[in-house]
Design an enzyme around this catalytic site. Structure first.
Site, PDB file in Angstrom:
ATOM      1  N   CYS A  99    -123.842 -18.308  32.434  1.00  0.00           N
ATOM      2  CA  CYS A  99    -122.564 -18.807  31.920  1.00  0.00           C
ATOM      3  C   CYS A  99    -122.221 -18.203  30.561  1.00  0.00           C
ATOM      4  CB  CYS A  99    -122.587 -20.332  31.822  1.00  0.00           C
ATOM      5  SG  CYS A  99    -123.812 -20.973  30.680  1.00  0.00           S
ATOM      6  N   HIS A 154    -122.136 -30.867  16.628  1.00  0.00           N
ATOM      7  CA  HIS A 154    -121.733 -30.502  17.983  1.00  0.00           C
ATOM      8  C   HIS A 154    -122.664 -29.410  18.517  1.00  0.00           C
ATOM      9  CE1 HIS A 154    -119.112 -29.502  21.378  1.00  0.00           C
ATOM     10  NE2 HIS A 154    -119.229 -28.232  21.038  1.00  0.00           N
ATOM     11  N   HIS A 196    -122.067 -28.788  25.756  1.00  0.00           N
ATOM     12  CA  HIS A 196    -121.806 -29.766  26.800  1.00  0.00           C
ATOM     13  C   HIS A 196    -122.971 -29.790  27.778  1.00  0.00           C
ATOM     14  CE1 HIS A 196    -117.750 -29.023  25.227  1.00  0.00           C
ATOM     15  NE2 HIS A 196    -117.506 -30.269  25.585  1.00  0.00           N
ATOM     16  N   ASP A 236    -124.906 -29.296  37.167  1.00  0.00           N
ATOM     17  CA  ASP A 236    -125.167 -28.228  38.158  1.00  0.00           C
ATOM     18  C   ASP A 236    -126.417 -27.429  37.795  1.00  0.00           C
ATOM     19  OD1 ASP A 236    -124.325 -26.873  35.941  1.00  0.00           O
ATOM     20  OD2 ASP A 236    -122.537 -26.010  36.859  1.00  0.00           O
ATOM     21  N   ARG A 286    -127.668 -29.061  33.211  1.00  0.00           N
ATOM     22  CA  ARG A 286    -127.504 -27.811  32.478  1.00  0.00           C
ATOM     23  C   ARG A 286    -126.942 -28.134  31.096  1.00  0.00           C
ATOM     24  NH1 ARG A 286    -122.826 -24.222  32.272  1.00  0.00           N
ATOM     25  NH2 ARG A 286    -121.955 -25.324  34.061  1.00  0.00           N
ATOM     26  N   CYS A 326    -125.572 -26.787  28.081  1.00  0.00           N
ATOM     27  CA  CYS A 326    -124.945 -25.518  27.721  1.00  0.00           C
ATOM     28  C   CYS A 326    -124.661 -25.573  26.214  1.00  0.00           C
ATOM     29  CB  CYS A 326    -123.661 -25.411  28.541  1.00  0.00           C
ATOM     30  SG  CYS A 326    -122.765 -23.902  28.321  1.00  0.00           S
TER      31      CYS A 326
END
Ligand SMILES: [Zn+2]
Length: 135
Positions: free
Chosen positions: A66, A103, A106, A110, A118, A120
């Site tokens: 990704c 932060h 996310h 999946d 996951r 990310c």
């Protein structure tokens, strides 16, 4: 204010680079495939860029394709806070550092077994510590 607790904006502007500030404190996202830790595969621990809390182990890192560093689990459950994020017309689960509110990115459902998760994460939200480099 207590060490490692919530700090004000001025503190973070001083401590972080403009890109780190934008991602960590303003919930920005680094461009995909650009992050220093995306293809990173050394053995060690990934820490919160802002407060240094250990968040992910290299054993859970995998290439999700990704464009961001991806992990199948957090190093310890309580260290990452999940919040529903409905920005940009999507329903996503934002992940932040439980200690300093930074932060991170996310979490999606999946990911690979057994967690199916996951995480990310932006490279700039993390700092890496190789095994054996501990102070
Ligand atoms: Zn933190």
């Amino acid at each position: 204010m207590a060490e490692g607790g919530l700090k004000d904006d001025e503190y973070w502007r001083d401590k972080l680079s403009p890109e780190e500030y934008r991602v960590c404190r303003e919930k920005g996202t680094e461009p995909p495939f650009s992050g220093a830790l995306y293809q990173h595969s050394e053995t060690g621990t990934y820490h919160c860029r802002c407060c240094g809390e250990a968040l992910f182990d290299s054993t859970s890192k995998y290439d999700a394709g990704c464009g961001w560093p991806s992990f199948s689990e957090a190093s310890e459950k309580g260290r990452i806070v999940e919040t529903l994020d409905t920005s940009h017309g999507m329903r996503r689960t934002e992940i932040t550092c439980a200690r300093c509110n930074s932060h991170l990115g996310h979490v999606f459902t999946d990911g690979p077994a057994p967690t199916g998760l996951r995480y990310c994460v932006n490279s700039v939200s993390l700092s890496f510590e190789r095994d054996g480099d501990k102070e």
